[in-house]
Design a protein around this motif. Structure first.
Motif, short mmCIF file in Angstrom:
data_model
loop_
_atom_site.label_atom_id
_atom_site.label_comp_id
_atom_site.label_asym_id
_atom_site.label_seq_id
_atom_site.Cartn_x
_atom_site.Cartn_y
_atom_site.Cartn_z
N ALA A 21 -53.54 -33.55 38.97
CA ALA A 21 -54.59 -32.74 37.95
C ALA A 21 -55.81 -32.88 38.76
CB ALA A 21 -54.32 -33.29 36.81
N ALA A 22 -56.28 -33.90 39.12
CA ALA A 22 -57.44 -34.04 39.75
C ALA A 22 -57.72 -33.23 40.96
CB ALA A 22 -58.01 -35.49 40.09
N GLN A 23 -56.83 -33.23 41.80
CA GLN A 23 -56.73 -32.47 43.04
C GLN A 23 -56.66 -31.18 42.75
OE1 GLN A 23 -57.08 -33.37 46.34
NE2 GLN A 23 -56.88 -35.55 46.30
N THR A 24 -56.11 -30.75 41.92
CA THR A 24 -55.95 -29.09 41.70
C THR A 24 -56.89 -28.54 40.46
OG1 THR A 24 -54.02 -29.44 40.26
CG2 THR A 24 -53.87 -29.35 42.76
N ALA A 25 -57.81 -29.44 40.12
CA ALA A 25 -58.62 -28.89 39.04
C ALA A 25 -59.27 -27.52 39.51
CB ALA A 25 -59.95 -29.76 38.61
N GLY A 26 -59.38 -26.56 38.69
CA GLY A 26 -59.88 -25.30 38.99
C GLY A 26 -58.97 -24.35 40.03
#
Length: 326
Positions: free
Chosen positions: A271-276
């Motif tokens: 989730a952190a890597q793919t935010a946005g």
């Protein structure tokens, strides 16, 4: 509104030889124009960025490229996202973007930021300075650039820049828009409230956007500006395919190139890597953008496409996004 749907092209690492690079960029621009995008932006960098690849990967000079794209398109608005202020004298930059406006028939806008990529500065001999230095320089640059774009002849004698009755002719108009790029609530947002027509909020997860917009409204209130007069957008990454699987594979390939195995990450890490990132079928992508971006009150998006140079991807992205902004 400077734009609602912009296609951002940050990479020129394509199949083929050097001679094949520009035709592939031009093809994306033409596809964007035909499929509902209303702007095209490129990075103002000389080396590839760490989040996208290795420094030695191909990188075209932004304004030369935009001038060429002006001749291959007829409707798209054209700009950098964003010009590094440290790379050019501000009077020269005003002249450059005004010339782009003339040759494109009034389709240019100035995207600008303080500059941040230290490797480029050190390698190519641009003065980098401190964070404070760069924002001082940007604030001074606006004192020269903004009036030059509006047909005035500014004189300025600052710590970093000087100008004496700076002339900027020819011009098609006196309202060439200025877009500031960044997410800093103290410096960037204050400069945007004072000088910009458009703020592109970059480096911010969708969940932070409502608060960012509230802070921006506060910065406008501090100087008595109606925040409705300052257009906003944010940068997102999109992967779209009819079944969603090719899009997800393109996203995996992007991360694998950077040494990250998405499938090996925990849900929190992923989730952190793919935010946005909005990846999947057209319906999944559209619903995600509507719920996470438009519902926050942001007026537009600049889109980085996974596999954007592949045939049909730009067209499918345009068909997916255009109805959201109609």
């Amino acid at each position: 509104m400077t734009f609602k749907i912009g296609l951002h092209i940050p990479s020129f690492t394509y199949p083929g030889t050097v001679e094949d690079i520009f035709p592939q960029v031009a093809a994306q621009a033409k596809a964007a124009e035909a499929s509902g995008f209303d702007a095209l932006t490129v990075m103002d960098h000389f080396y590839q960025l760490p989040a996208l690849g290795k420094p030695e990967e191909p990188m075209l000079e932004a304004y030369t490229l935009l001038g060429a794209l002006a001749s291959t398109t007829s409707r798209l608005k054209l700009a950098t996202l964003v010009t590094g202020n440290t790379y050019r004298n501000p009077a020269l930059l005003a002249k450059v973007v005004t010339t782009l406006d003339v040759v494109s028939g009034g389709r240019a806008f100035l995207g600008i930021g303080a500059g941040w990529y230290e490797l480029e500065h050190a390698a190519l001999g641009f003065e980098f300075g401190t964070f404070t230095d760069r924002f001082e320089r940007l604030a001074e640059a606006f004192e020269i650039i903004a009036p030059m774009l509006r047909g005035e002849r500014p004189s300025f004698d600052g710590k970093w820049y000087r100008a004496k009755e700076a002339l900027n002719e020819p011009r098609l108009r006196d309202d060439l828009p200025i877009m500031l790029g960044g997410s800093g609530e103290q410096k960037t947002f204050r400069l945007a409230a004072k000088y910009a027509d458009h703020l592109n909020i970059v480096g911010t997860s969708p969940g932070e956007l409502p608060r960012k917009l509230d802070v921006l409204a506060e910065r406008c209130a501090e100087i008595g500006r109606d925040p409705a007069t300052l257009a906003t957008s944010t940068m997102i990454c999109v992967g779209v395919s009819e079944d969603g699987e090719r899009a997800r594979q393109s996203q995996r390939e992007h991360f694998a190139k950077l040494g990250v195995d998405l499938d090996a990450l925990s849900p929190e890490e992923r989730a952190a890597q793919t935010a946005g990132h909005f990846v999947g079928t057209p319906q999944e992508v559209a619903e995600g953008i509507k719920s996470q971006i438009l519902s926050a009150g942001v007026g537009g998006v600049t889109v980085v496409l996974f596999g954007g140079h592949e045939p049909g991807i730009v067209e499918l992205a345009g068909a997916t996004l255009a109805p959201l902004f109609s």
